[in-house]
Design an enzyme around this catalytic site. Structure first.
Site, PDB file in Angstrom:
ATOM      1  NE  ARG A 140       2.800  -4.371   3.942  1.00  0.00           N
ATOM      2  CZ  ARG A 140       3.627  -4.779   2.978  1.00  0.00           C
ATOM      3  NH1 ARG A 140       3.167  -5.385   1.910  1.00  0.00           N
ATOM      4  NH2 ARG A 140       4.922  -4.571   3.087  1.00  0.00           N
TER       5      ARG A 140
ATOM      6  CD  GLU B   6       6.979   2.076   5.330  1.00  0.00           C
ATOM      7  OE1 GLU B   6       5.956   2.455   5.932  1.00  0.00           O
ATOM      8  OE2 GLU B   6       7.105   0.921   4.888  1.00  0.00           O
TER       9      GLU B   6
ATOM     10  NE  ARG C  11      -0.306  -4.407   8.162  1.00  0.00           N
ATOM     11  CZ  ARG C  11       0.822  -3.796   7.783  1.00  0.00           C
ATOM     12  NH1 ARG C  11       0.777  -2.597   7.236  1.00  0.00           N
ATOM     13  NH2 ARG C  11       1.987  -4.394   7.932  1.00  0.00           N
TER      14      ARG C  11
END
Length: 179
Positions: A69, A77, A119
């Protein structure tokens, strides 16, 4: 001549502390010569990795299965599952795919190293040193995400990049925004 004869000195055995210091020194030499991550001009360690697949405008998978990330940015999104994609999400995703998918990049991993989804959190650099996170801000593909603070060495350029995109009204700034 009337000089004194010198006795050969006997060696004392190494103390545990001396042994520990010696082992530490050897390990540091190995770390700096063999296992050394790439160091950038900012002095921060970077690790070169291969991007396997871009997931969305701020997330991608490496060839070893690690999900990354990108720090400091928030892409629209993509609308996975039953969620509706936000405006400009496909453009951000496609731009990132063209830039890094199937290519090597360098990651700068600061603290914290992972998020709540496990992540890896990273600043991403192309081989020429271009910071992808900053470039996405400058092009208007993402917004600055400073909720958790920004590193002092990167913050001025990141803020400047977003400000330029806002003034030029490109990407996510082309339409009126709530942020």
């Amino acid at each position: 001549m009337g000089g004194k004869e010198s006795k050969p000195r006997s060696r004392r055995p190494m103390t545990p502390a001396t042994k520990a210091v010696l082992i530490f020194a050897v390990l540091m030499v190995l770390r700096l010569t063999i296992f050394r991550p790439e160091l950038a001009s900012d002095g921060k360690p970077r690790t070169t990795v291969l991007v396997q697949r871009v997931i969305d405008g701020d997330t991608f998978d490496l060839d070893d299965g690690t999900r990354v990330r990108m720090l400091g940015i928030d892409a629209p999104e993509a609308g996975f599952g039953d969620k509706t994609p936000e405006p400009f999400s496909s453009e951000a995703t496609e731009w990132l795919k063209r830039r890094i998918e199937g290519r090597e990049v360098a990651l700068r991993i600061d603290y914290p190293k992972t998020d709540r989804y496990s992540r890896t959190l990273a600043w991403v650099f192309e081989p020429d040193g271009t910071m992808v996170n900053e470039r996405m801000l400058r092009e208007g593909f993402v917004k600055l995400l400073d909720d958790f603070g920004l590193p002092a060495d990167l913050e001025p350029e990141l803020r400047k990049a977003e400000a330029e995109a806002r003034v030029r009204r490109v990407g996510v700034w082309a339409r009126k925004s709530k942020k």
